[in-house]
Design an enzyme around this catalytic site. Structure first.
Site, short mmCIF file in Angstrom:
data_model
loop_
_atom_site.label_atom_id
_atom_site.label_comp_id
_atom_site.label_asym_id
_atom_site.label_seq_id
_atom_site.Cartn_x
_atom_site.Cartn_y
_atom_site.Cartn_z
N ASP A 38 0.78 -1.24 0.00
CA ASP A 38 0.00 0.00 0.00
C ASP A 38 0.82 1.30 0.00
OD1 ASP A 38 -1.58 -2.09 0.78
OD2 ASP A 38 -2.11 -1.26 2.71
N PHE A 97 2.07 -1.08 9.88
CA PHE A 97 1.05 -1.19 8.84
C PHE A 97 0.66 0.19 8.32
CE2 PHE A 97 -1.17 -5.60 9.38
CZ PHE A 97 0.04 -6.23 9.21
N GLU A 221 -10.58 -2.22 4.45
CA GLU A 221 -9.25 -1.74 4.84
C GLU A 221 -8.99 -0.39 4.18
OE1 GLU A 221 -6.48 -5.49 4.84
OE2 GLU A 221 -7.09 -5.14 2.78
C1 FRU Z 1 -3.90 -3.69 2.74
C2 FRU Z 1 -3.28 -4.07 4.08
C3 FRU Z 1 -3.61 -3.03 5.14
C4 FRU Z 1 -2.50 -3.22 6.12
C5 FRU Z 1 -1.34 -3.52 5.22
C6 FRU Z 1 -0.31 -4.45 5.78
O1 FRU Z 1 -3.18 -4.19 1.65
O2 FRU Z 1 -3.72 -5.34 4.48
O3 FRU Z 1 -4.88 -3.17 5.70
O4 FRU Z 1 -2.29 -2.08 6.91
O5 FRU Z 1 -1.87 -4.07 4.03
O6 FRU Z 1 0.79 -4.52 4.92
#
Ligand code: FRU
Length: 497
Positions: A38, A97, A221
């Site tokens: 992300d 994250f 997310e």
């Molecule tokens: C989305 C996700 C987020 C998380 C991150 C972890 O792709 O699952 O929700 O913060 O990737 O790498």
């Protein structure tokens, strides 16, 4: 600086200095080494754009996520700078994250992110998720001593401690900070909740903005929320959706809601919801407000459901989309490549009024793998629409990726059937064009590892990675029935600026 961060910085620096051993996309951001997912902390700070990202420097599979960091003056050419954060503290030791960034009133750059720590007692091997802060100057960031600033005890009733993540922060006119956070919850499956703070360190739960009620997937997310034109927009990324219609695909998908927040209940009154990008590879999109007022979106050009199935021979894995300018028109979100891309255009080739009568055609000078194309397809006779149009690209002989369109059903399909990734499950996507009045406009950005297609001013968008040989650069137009094409192409040259 911590040992873990120092090690990551030394490692990426060593790789940065090595001669490039591999082909990389020219106009799509990739990490200096290792895995990327992300976009995070996408922001304008101290006269430069900043892009942070989920980053595992030591491998090309997801794991132990750091925050990588890059800066740019035009959102196209990015300079890698040392990683901003590493997973090392009690509250984030298994991953820093996703999250976002904001400029504080004192001029500092605040990062708000989710700390992830595996719960040893959980039979499902899930991780506890908390919200944390780091403050910096655009180069170095110091994690706040009072982290976590939001712990599992701060999640309002019914909230799942294993699904509480991805804060996106903005500042109100009165200087109050707000953050939308994704929260899994028993009754609704997923909801977007809002927390508020005066100083970025002390946060208080405020309200539920939007609930899923199990309509779109089991969990949302990477939420985003922003005003745009005369409406408000919420972006979410829905996990494990079941196909609901040609517009809502199965698997993991970015969605956008348009509507307005009710001033009394503070609930988001949605007027519509649509898929953000119909291609195989676009997820976790995050927006920023550029200094000139443009709302700009960037996304991870992958699908979390299939990303781990890619076997890469390169030292890196994952790329970002081309940043996109957003607008709302007639109840739809429009996405178009940022205008900065146009300064990299060269070698224009134009063909106007090309007729295609149930045939296959290549056009002089229309080929390439690093290309910006504008195409208009019209019926030759509006009373007798053609049956089928296909544009083949990244083509070598009978291997190609394609966009196909059938006016009668308004069905649009992208496919990459000849991807060398034979194990990939997701090699095509189909949707329905919202309306057809005899003309279809297409803008296509091709880079060595991807294609992005923006239809009818960005009302319908498809993004996908392409793992075919970059020498596969032919483009062929195919019709069943009669139609007329106007085509304009430009090579994109990353040395122009
Ligand atoms: C989305 C996700 C987020 C998380 C991150 C972890 O792709 O699952 O929700 O913060 O990737 O790498």
């Amino acid at each position: 600086m911590s040992e873990v961060l120092r090690k990551a910085r030394e490692y990426e620096e060593k790789h940065r200095k090595e001669p490039p051993a591999e082909i990389r996309p020219k106009f799509h951001f990739t990490a200096p080494v290792g895995w990327l997912n992300d976009p995070n902390g996408f922001s304008w700070y101290q006269d430069r754009y900043h892009l942070f990202y989920q980053y595992h420097p030591y491998g090309t599979k997801w794991g132990s996520v750091h925050w990588g960091h890059a800066v740019s003056s035009d959102l196209i050419q990015w300079e890698h700078v040392p990683a901003a954060m590493a997973p090392e503290d009690d509250y984030d030791r298994d991953g820093c994250f996703s999250g976002s960034a904001i400029t504080m009133k004192d001029g500092s750059h605040l990062l708000m992110y989710t700390g992830f720590v595996y719960d040893e007692s959980d039979p499902k091997h899930r991780g506890i998720q908390t919200q944390n802060i780091a403050i910096g100057d655009g180069s170095n960031y110091r994690k706040c001593t009072s982290n976590p600033v939001l712990s599992v005890d701060d999640i309002p009733g019914g909230g799942d401690p294993y699904d509480f993540r991805d804060p996106k922060v903005w500042m109100d006119h009165d200087g109050i900070l707000n953050a939308v956070i994704a929260s899994g919850e028993e009754m609704s499956g997923a909801r977007i909740i809002v927390f508020r703070s005066n100083d970025g360190v002390h946060w208080k739960y405020s309200h539920v903005l939007l609930e899923n009620r199990y309509r779109f997937g089991r969990m949302w997310e990477c939420p985003d929320y922003f005003p745009l034109d005369d409406a408000e927009v919420i972006l979410v990324n829905a996990m494990d959706m079941e196909e609901a219609s040609p517009e809502f695909h199965s698997g993991n998908n970015g969605l956008y809601f348009l509507g307005r927040t009710d001033p009394d209940s503070k609930r988001f009154l949605e007027s519509s919801v649509h898929t953000l990008d119909h291609g195989m590879d676009f997820y976790a999109g995050q927006t920023m407000l550029a200094p000139d007022g443009r709302r700009i979106l960037i996304g991870w050009m992958q699908n979390p459901g299939t990303a781990s199935e890619h076997e890469t021979v390169h030292s890196y894995f994952g790329q970002m989309s081309i940043p996109r300018e957003l607008h709302i028109e007639k109840g739809r979100l429009l996405q178009m490549p940022i205008r900065e891309l146009e300064s990299y255009r060269t070698c224009a080739v134009e063909h106007r009024n090309v007729t295609l009568c149930s045939e296959k055609k290549k056009l002089d000078g229309v080929s390439g793998r690093i290309l910006d194309m504008e195409l208009i397809i019209r019926c030759r006779d509006f009373k007798r629409p053609f049956n089928h149009f296909e544009m083949r690209f990244a083509q070598h002989g009978d291997r190609f990726a394609a966009l196909t369109f059938s006016p009668v059903s308004r069905s649009l399909r992208v496919s990459r059937p000849f991807s060398p990734e034979t194990s990939m499950k997701l090699n095509e996507r189909e949707t329905v064009l919202p309306k057809w009045d005899g003309m279809l406009q297409i803008r296509m950005i091709l880079d060595e590892g991807s294609a992005e297609l923006f239809l009818n001013g960005g009302e319908t968008v498809f993004s996908m990675t392409l793992e075919t040989d970059p020498k596969a650069d032919n483009i062929t137009f195919v019709s069943d029935g009669d139609l007329i094409l106007d085509v304009k192409t430009y090579k994109l040259d990353s040395t122009l600026r």
